[in-house]
Design an enzyme around this catalytic site. Structure first.
Site, PDB file in Angstrom:
ATOM      1  N   PHE A   1       0.373   4.203   0.341  1.00 19.71           N
ATOM      2  CA  PHE A   1      -0.029   5.242   1.290  1.00 19.71           C
ATOM      3  C   PHE A   1       0.129   4.777   2.728  1.00 19.71           C
ATOM      4  O   PHE A   1      -0.100   5.551   3.659  1.00 19.71           O
ATOM      5  CB  PHE A   1      -1.488   5.646   1.034  1.00 19.71           C
ATOM      6  CG  PHE A   1      -1.743   6.068  -0.389  1.00 19.71           C
ATOM      7  CD1 PHE A   1      -1.291   7.289  -0.857  1.00 19.71           C
ATOM      8  CD2 PHE A   1      -2.403   5.224  -1.263  1.00 19.71           C
ATOM      9  CE1 PHE A   1      -1.507   7.670  -2.167  1.00 19.71           C
ATOM     10  CE2 PHE A   1      -2.632   5.591  -2.579  1.00 19.71           C
ATOM     11  CZ  PHE A   1      -2.184   6.820  -3.035  1.00 19.71           C
TER      12      PHE A   1
ATOM     13  N   ASN B   1       0.861  -1.178   0.000  1.00 21.66           N
ATOM     14  CA  ASN B   1       0.000   0.000   0.000  1.00 21.66           C
ATOM     15  C   ASN B   1       0.898   1.230   0.000  1.00 21.66           C
ATOM     16  O   ASN B   1       1.520   1.540   1.014  1.00 21.66           O
ATOM     17  CB  ASN B   1      -0.906  -0.006   1.232  1.00 21.66           C
ATOM     18  CG  ASN B   1      -1.775   1.238   1.339  1.00 21.66           C
ATOM     19  OD1 ASN B   1      -1.806   2.064   0.426  1.00 21.66           O
ATOM     20  ND2 ASN B   1      -2.488   1.377   2.443  1.00 21.66           N
TER      21      ASN B   1
ATOM     22  N   SER C   1       1.123  -2.999   4.913  1.00 23.61           N
ATOM     23  CA  SER C   1       0.040  -2.052   5.140  1.00 23.61           C
ATOM     24  C   SER C   1      -0.358  -2.086   6.598  1.00 23.61           C
ATOM     25  O   SER C   1       0.284  -2.750   7.423  1.00 23.61           O
ATOM     26  CB  SER C   1      -1.175  -2.465   4.288  1.00 23.61           C
ATOM     27  OG  SER C   1      -1.670  -3.722   4.734  1.00 23.61           O
ATOM     28  N   GLY C   2      -1.457  -1.392   6.907  1.00 24.35           N
ATOM     29  CA  GLY C   2      -2.122  -1.569   8.186  1.00 24.35           C
ATOM     30  C   GLY C   2      -3.085  -2.746   8.087  1.00 24.35           C
ATOM     31  O   GLY C   2      -2.921  -3.641   7.252  1.00 24.35           O
ATOM     32  N   ASP C   3      -4.127  -2.736   8.928  1.00 19.10           N
ATOM     33  CA  ASP C   3      -5.066  -3.855   8.960  1.00 19.10           C
ATOM     34  C   ASP C   3      -6.093  -3.800   7.841  1.00 19.10           C
ATOM     35  O   ASP C   3      -6.823  -4.777   7.623  1.00 19.10           O
ATOM     36  CB  ASP C   3      -5.790  -3.884  10.311  1.00 19.10           C
ATOM     37  CG  ASP C   3      -4.837  -4.159  11.463  1.00 19.10           C
ATOM     38  OD1 ASP C   3      -4.069  -5.139  11.371  1.00 19.10           O
ATOM     39  OD2 ASP C   3      -4.850  -3.388  12.448  1.00 19.10           O
TER      40      ASP C   3
ATOM     41  N   GLU D   1      -9.314  -6.515   3.113  1.00 14.96           N
ATOM     42  CA  GLU D   1      -9.673  -6.594   1.697  1.00 14.96           C
ATOM     43  C   GLU D   1      -9.298  -7.948   1.101  1.00 14.96           C
ATOM     44  O   GLU D   1     -10.046  -8.527   0.303  1.00 14.96           O
ATOM     45  CB  GLU D   1      -8.983  -5.474   0.920  1.00 14.96           C
ATOM     46  CG  GLU D   1      -9.509  -4.071   1.220  1.00 14.96           C
ATOM     47  CD  GLU D   1      -8.938  -3.023   0.277  1.00 14.96           C
ATOM     48  OE1 GLU D   1      -8.354  -3.413  -0.758  1.00 14.96           O
ATOM     49  OE2 GLU D   1      -9.068  -1.819   0.572  1.00 14.96           O
TER      50      GLU D   1
ATOM     51  N   ASP E   1     -13.411  -4.493  11.533  1.00 13.30           N
ATOM     52  CA  ASP E   1     -11.956  -4.554  11.262  1.00 13.30           C
ATOM     53  C   ASP E   1     -11.366  -3.160  11.079  1.00 13.30           C
ATOM     54  O   ASP E   1     -10.444  -2.949  10.273  1.00 13.30           O
ATOM     55  CB  ASP E   1     -11.665  -5.399  10.018  1.00 13.30           C
ATOM     56  CG  ASP E   1     -12.012  -6.863  10.211  1.00 13.30           C
ATOM     57  OD1 ASP E   1     -12.295  -7.260  11.351  1.00 13.30           O
ATOM     58  OD2 ASP E   1     -11.996  -7.613   9.218  1.00 13.30           O
TER      59      ASP E   1
END
Length: 514
Positions: free
Chosen positions: A147, A145, A202-204, A209, A480
């Site tokens: 970002f 990701n 990434s984060g969670d 996804e 989530d």
């Protein structure tokens, strides 16, 4: 989190040779070069190399030399790979360079021609000890990701993660996500036979996804069983990595994924309106949801924004009225504690580790493993209330929090009785009209590890529930960590539907209630 072992000061305190036959000792030790030997110890590779001894001035203004030791110990867990070229034996390992950082490092020794056959056998034994039941050379689909981590995810991948994967001879396919929901598309169209792991830098949000992308496939159950979903912590929320890897360090997480053991994970179907999604982490309504989603404008504060949002709502003694129906499996804290202890003590029978060929561990389903998602046993939120369920009014609800993992943030072990594959969701409800002092004590108890014991904390293990907000036109519901419409929804647990990699193969990296 258990720290990664570093170089042992005295590796020979472990009596690896005293109780072994001479011929076995000889098989465990390989002569490399004129004055160097490599020995397979109990839990470490012992390197004895006279060339490591170097004189360096360190005392009395540099007049008295300090001689470094000729031995070092490399924990087997840190060994990434080893191979034998024409005359050179190479060992790649993860060297601990600081408390939370490892770096891919290599040592190379020349092997005499007469020792090549023995060296090949020795390398096989080294890799057996290094990997144990973990799969070697994992085929990993990496999603970055761009970002994530305030834009640092790509940098962290290049610097901290990729060198570890490469040294472990993992097969990599790297793709940058371009927009929200892109990981859903990637996972839905993935060749599940080509990969063992989908790793999200990434984060969670990205793992959420990925699970939902796999869940949309016509062969969802097979794909969810076959491809492990993992997180490389590169976001602001890294709960998945804390629970499965015990760290938010990208390099340490990469090492733990290389050595990770395939583990079945319960997934939760969430139905709202005519939509069905999967949840792997948590669902929240009330003060936790508002403290998270209602402070998006304060992301610059990091994890402190959650505490700030919590305290603001705490002072206001905010309540979130709703109607709630719950299918309870264990409603008594003593029974919950005993259930957790049984899960810890009996990993093979109660948690069912998933091997490379396993397809599903969902005992409630009779469909073929290649089928789509399991049929909902409790129906959807639009159906009549399931038999045996009863709607109860919660007019003074302060916090509704359902967790599938223990940690929701660093030092926030909200669900200490969770197990990855026990078929239950851990549910916490707390009234919103408790005193401010009690509420503050509750917040502090999460970090202290005494949250479970507090008398006003209603802690249950459930198979499903239906929640209907009331008395509010709008509000926050978090699945989530993602916001969903403020409308009725229903949850149902599917035992072992998903697959992850964990360090133990059956537990989270959190202090439990045993």
């Amino acid at each position: 989190m258990d720290s990664i072992s570093s170089v042992n000061d005295d590796p020979f305190v472990d009596p690896i040779v005293t109780d072994q036959p001479v011929d076995l000792i000889d098989d465990l030790t390989l002569s490399v070069g004129r004055d160097a030997f490599l020995t397979l110890g109990t839990d470490s590779l012992i390197v004895l190399d006279e060339s490591l001894v170097k004189s360096k001035p360190s005392h009395c203004c540099g007049l008295i030399p300090d001689r470094s030791k000729a031995t070092r110990a490399i924990p087997f867990y840190n060994i990434l790979w080893s191979d034998l070229a024409t005359f050179d034996l190479t060992i790649h390992y993860a060297q601990l360079v600081s408390k939370n950082v490892v770096r891919a490092t290599v040592i190379t020794y020349e092997v005499d021609k007469t020792e090549r056959a023995k060296a090949a056998t020795w390398i096989a034994r080294l890799l057996d000890r290094a990997y144990g039941e973990s799969q070697r050379r994992k085929r990993i689909k990496v999603l970055v990701n761009p970002f994530g981590g305030k834009g640092s995810a790509q940098k962290w991948y290049n610097r901290d993660i990729e060198p570890i994967f490469a040294a472990a001879r993992c097969e990599l396919s790297v793709e940058r996500t371009q927009f929200q929901g892109h990981a859903v598309e990637i996972a839905e169209n993935l060749d599940a036979n080509a990969f063992d792991v989908i790793a999200s830098c990434s984060g969670d949000g990205l793992p959420h996804e990925v699970f939902n992308g796999l869940g949309k496939r016509s062969d969802a159950r097979r794909a969810l069983s076959q491809v492990a979903v993992v997180q490389l912590p590169c976001g602001t929320g890294n709960a998945m990595s804390w629970n499965l890897n015990g760290t938010d360090s990208p390099s340490l997480a990469a090492l733990h994924i290389v050595k990770g053991i395939r583990t079945p994970l319960d997934l939760i179907s969430i139905t709202q309106r005519d939509r069905r999604t999967l949840s792997f982490l948590s669902q929240a309504v009330g003060i936790v949801a508002e403290s998270d989603l209602g402070t998006e404008n304060l992301r610059w504060m990091g994890s402190a924004r959650f505490t700030y949002g919590f305290l603001v709502r705490l002072l206001g003694k905010t309540v979130y009225p709703c109607d709630l129906a719950v299918k309870v499996e264990y409603g008594d804290k003593g029974a919950i504690r005993e259930h957790y202890r049984h899960g810890v003590a009996s990993p093979a029978s109660s948690c069912g580790r998933r091997d490379f060929s396993s397809k599903t561990d969902d005992p409630s389903s009779t469909s073929d493993p290649g089928d789509a998602l399991p049929t909902l046993g409790f129906g959807t939120v639009n159906d009549d209330l399931p038999t045996g369920w009863h709607i109860m009014p919660y007019d003074k609800l302060g916090n509704f929090y359902a967790g599938n993992m223990a940690y929701m943030a660093p030092d926030a072990n909200f669900f200490p009785a969770t197990l990855p594959n026990d078929g239950c969701l851990d549910l916490v409800t707390i009234d919103g009209d408790i005193s401010r002092i009690a509420a503050l004590q509750t917040l502090l108890a999460v970090e202290k590890g005494t949250f479970f014991e507090m008398p006003h904390v209603n802690y249950r293990k459930v198979l499903g529930y239906r929640l209907i907000p009331k008395g509010q036109r709008d509000g926050y519901i978090s699945i989530d960590g993602e916001r969903v419409p403020f409308e009725p929804f229903q949850a149902e647990v599917h035992r072992g539907l998903g697959t992850v990699l964990s360090r133990s193969g059956h537990l989270y990296e959190a202090r439990g209630v045993a």
